[in-house]
Design a protein around this motif. Structure first.
Motif, mmCIF file in Angstrom:
data_model
loop_
_atom_site.group_PDB
_atom_site.id
_atom_site.type_symbol
_atom_site.label_atom_id
_atom_site.label_comp_id
_atom_site.label_asym_id
_atom_site.label_seq_id
_atom_site.Cartn_x
_atom_site.Cartn_y
_atom_site.Cartn_z
ATOM 1 N N GLU A 198 -14.613 90.710 71.309
ATOM 2 C CA GLU A 198 -15.667 91.454 70.614
ATOM 3 C C GLU A 198 -15.059 92.648 69.860
ATOM 4 O OE1 GLU A 198 -18.666 91.197 69.855
ATOM 5 O OE2 GLU A 198 -19.046 93.278 69.268
ATOM 6 N N MET A 199 -14.092 93.323 70.498
ATOM 7 C CA MET A 199 -13.417 94.450 69.844
ATOM 8 C C MET A 199 -12.559 93.960 68.673
ATOM 9 S SD MET A 199 -14.350 97.252 71.240
ATOM 10 C CE MET A 199 -13.126 98.510 70.894
ATOM 11 N N GLN A 200 -11.895 92.799 68.849
ATOM 12 C CA GLN A 200 -11.092 92.243 67.745
ATOM 13 C C GLN A 200 -11.999 91.961 66.543
ATOM 14 O OE1 GLN A 200 -7.834 92.125 67.757
ATOM 15 N NE2 GLN A 200 -7.216 92.033 69.898
ATOM 16 N N ARG A 201 -13.221 91.495 66.807
ATOM 17 C CA ARG A 201 -14.154 91.223 65.698
ATOM 18 C C ARG A 201 -14.623 92.522 65.054
ATOM 19 N NH1 ARG A 201 -16.035 87.214 69.230
ATOM 20 N NH2 ARG A 201 -15.246 85.179 68.561
ATOM 21 N N ARG A 202 -14.852 93.542 65.872
ATOM 22 C CA ARG A 202 -15.253 94.850 65.309
ATOM 23 C C ARG A 202 -14.157 95.408 64.418
ATOM 24 N NH1 ARG A 202 -17.251 98.728 70.021
ATOM 25 N NH2 ARG A 202 -16.304 100.307 68.711
ATOM 26 N N ILE A 225 -4.469 81.050 67.116
ATOM 27 C CA ILE A 225 -5.512 80.446 66.274
ATOM 28 C C ILE A 225 -6.663 81.430 66.053
ATOM 29 C CG2 ILE A 225 -7.240 78.587 66.192
ATOM 30 C CD1 ILE A 225 -5.147 76.854 67.635
ATOM 31 N N PHE A 226 -7.056 82.121 67.096
ATOM 32 C CA PHE A 226 -8.170 83.075 66.980
ATOM 33 C C PHE A 226 -7.891 84.098 65.884
ATOM 34 C CE2 PHE A 226 -10.006 87.203 68.120
ATOM 35 C CZ PHE A 226 -11.352 86.879 68.233
ATOM 36 N N ILE A 227 -6.707 84.697 65.911
ATOM 37 C CA ILE A 227 -6.364 85.747 64.940
ATOM 38 C C ILE A 227 -6.190 85.147 63.546
ATOM 39 C CG2 ILE A 227 -4.562 87.419 64.282
ATOM 40 C CD1 ILE A 227 -6.419 88.403 66.555
ATOM 41 N N ARG A 228 -5.549 83.988 63.456
ATOM 42 C CA ARG A 228 -5.361 83.365 62.126
ATOM 43 C C ARG A 228 -6.709 82.995 61.510
ATOM 44 N NH1 ARG A 228 -0.329 81.894 59.783
ATOM 45 N NH2 ARG A 228 1.367 82.583 61.119
ATOM 46 N N GLU A 229 -7.654 82.530 62.339
ATOM 47 C CA GLU A 229 -8.979 82.194 61.789
ATOM 48 C C GLU A 229 -9.744 83.458 61.395
ATOM 49 O OE1 GLU A 229 -9.703 77.848 63.825
ATOM 50 O OE2 GLU A 229 -11.057 79.495 64.388
ATOM 51 N N ASN A 235 -3.812 87.942 53.558
ATOM 52 C CA ASN A 235 -2.425 87.447 53.562
ATOM 53 C C ASN A 235 -1.877 87.556 54.983
ATOM 54 O OD1 ASN A 235 -2.465 87.315 50.685
ATOM 55 N ND2 ASN A 235 -2.218 89.543 50.680
ATOM 56 N N ILE A 236 -1.318 86.463 55.465
ATOM 57 C CA ILE A 236 -0.784 86.460 56.840
ATOM 58 C C ILE A 236 0.656 85.968 56.815
ATOM 59 C CG2 ILE A 236 -1.033 85.526 59.175
ATOM 60 C CD1 ILE A 236 -3.951 85.030 58.659
ATOM 61 N N VAL A 237 1.573 86.734 57.414
ATOM 62 C CA VAL A 237 2.917 86.198 57.629
ATOM 63 C C VAL A 237 3.202 86.206 59.130
ATOM 64 C CG1 VAL A 237 3.955 86.830 55.393
ATOM 65 C CG2 VAL A 237 4.043 88.443 57.299
ATOM 66 N N GLU A 257 4.300 86.934 66.302
ATOM 67 C CA GLU A 257 3.173 87.768 65.909
ATOM 68 C C GLU A 257 2.919 87.648 64.421
ATOM 69 O OE1 GLU A 257 5.006 91.564 68.091
ATOM 70 O OE2 GLU A 257 4.090 92.104 66.169
ATOM 71 N N VAL A 258 1.779 88.181 63.998
ATOM 72 C CA VAL A 258 1.463 88.126 62.574
ATOM 73 C C VAL A 258 1.403 89.529 61.994
ATOM 74 C CG1 VAL A 258 0.190 85.942 62.567
ATOM 75 C CG2 VAL A 258 -1.034 88.095 63.057
ATOM 76 N N ILE A 259 1.692 89.611 60.686
ATOM 77 C CA ILE A 259 1.414 90.822 59.922
ATOM 78 C C ILE A 259 0.387 90.405 58.869
ATOM 79 C CG2 ILE A 259 2.341 92.602 58.402
ATOM 80 C CD1 ILE A 259 5.082 92.208 59.741
ATOM 81 N N VAL A 260 -0.778 91.041 58.929
ATOM 82 C CA VAL A 260 -1.864 90.729 58.009
ATOM 83 C C VAL A 260 -1.945 91.855 56.989
ATOM 84 C CG1 VAL A 260 -4.378 90.401 57.836
ATOM 85 C CG2 VAL A 260 -3.149 89.606 59.883
ATOM 86 N N THR A 261 -2.086 91.525 55.713
ATOM 87 C CA THR A 261 -2.278 92.569 54.694
ATOM 88 C C THR A 261 -3.429 92.196 53.770
ATOM 89 O OG1 THR A 261 -0.587 91.505 53.314
ATOM 90 C CG2 THR A 261 0.134 93.387 54.624
#
Ligand SMILES: C[S@@+](CC[C@H](N)C(=O)[O-])C[C@H]1O[C@@H](n2cnc3c(N)ncnc32)[C@H](O)[C@@H]1O
Length: 263
Positions: A198-202, A225-229, A235-237, A257-261
């Protein structure tokens, strides 16, 4: 400058990967999940906004920003024997702890961080530290670095104890926010509340709001998968990162891990 504390999820090991993905230019720097502040201290920008829900972390930064030598003087009073460690650790159970002098409290936090097992900071559900003593032959507090970080924060940082959205509310067009939350499905016991889906969605909703305002955002999280979706529109690397601290505090593994920008 380098972090003055060891911190679970600290970013020192992957700093070059983060720095290479920074926006080309930006105005003010925001780090709402401050922890050890690895990226903020490496960048040393003119105006920064840092916050964390951990009152211990924020009190330390507020105190060193105000007067690093007062923190260091309190620290010098804390001996490092086993008996002293457990006496100092259990101070949070004393009735007067809430009113303890803030500089002494900051010194206690730094002390437990450096003398505790593996630099782990962990509290039980009642909010009491439960980290056993580490086995170190010699403790380095990094006195000069504490002074340098204190001077820098005192001159350049807005510091607040709050949840992430209360800091990023101040962000404007062309500011830059680096979000380094507790990762999905990993160690989240930084505080008694934890950080669930729930916090990740916020947090994602806040990334969307900032993107609308043309604020530049970079975010670290677990590669799953949760974070990538959740961040499919960004942009995700994927990167390989050594995890030096996890819930056991002794299990050192490589992790994806991912870096999202949003730029
Ligand atoms: C992965 S760590 C940050 C590590 C940091 N970037 C570093 O280099 O050391 C996550 C931090 O988020 C903090 N935190 C947890 N929930 C939070 C919330 N709702 N708002 C702000 N900070 C939070 C934790 O106290 C912890 O310090």
């Amino acid at each position: 400058m380098k972090p003055i504390i060891k911190w679970a999820g600290g970013k020192s090991q992957i700093l070059p990967l983060l720095i290479e993905r920074l926006p080309e230019n930006f105005n003010r720097y925001f780090e709402p999940f401050a922890g050890g502040l690895a990226l903020a201290l490496a960048l040393g920008k003119e105006e920064i906004f840092i916050s964390d829900v951990s009152s211990e972390v924020i009190n330390l930064y507020e105190c060193v920003a105000q007067n690093p030598d007062r923190v260091l003087a309190e620290l010098a009073d804390f001996a490092t024997t086993e008996k002293d460690y457990y006496r100092i650790r259990s101070m949070d159970k004393e009735p007067g702890f809430a009113n303890m002098d803030v500089f002494k409290k900051a010194a206690r936090f730094l002390y437990l961080n450096k003398n505790g097992y593996n630099g782990l900071w962990r509290v039980n559900k009642d909010g009491f530290n439960n980290v056993p003593r580490g086995r170190y032959s010699c403790i380095h507090y990094g006195v000069e670095n504490v002074r340098e970080v204190g001077r820098y924060l005192g001159a350049h940082a807005h510091i607040e104890k709050c949840s992430f959205e209360q800091t990023t509310i101040h962000a404007r067009e062309n500011d830059f926010v680096y979000f380094d939350p507790p990762y999905h499905n990993t160690f989240t016991n930084y505080n008694a509340q934890g950080f669930n889906e729930e916090m990740q969605r916020r947090l994602k909703a806040e990334v969307d709001r900032l993107t609308q305002l043309n604020v530049k955002v970079m975010l670290s999280n677990n590669d799953d998968i949760f974070i990538r979706e959740l961040y499919a529109d960004y942009n995700i690397v994927g990167i390989n990162a050594k995890r030096y601290l996890n819930s056991d505090g002794n299990n050192r593994t490589d992790g994806r891990e991912v870096i999202v920008t949003n730029y």
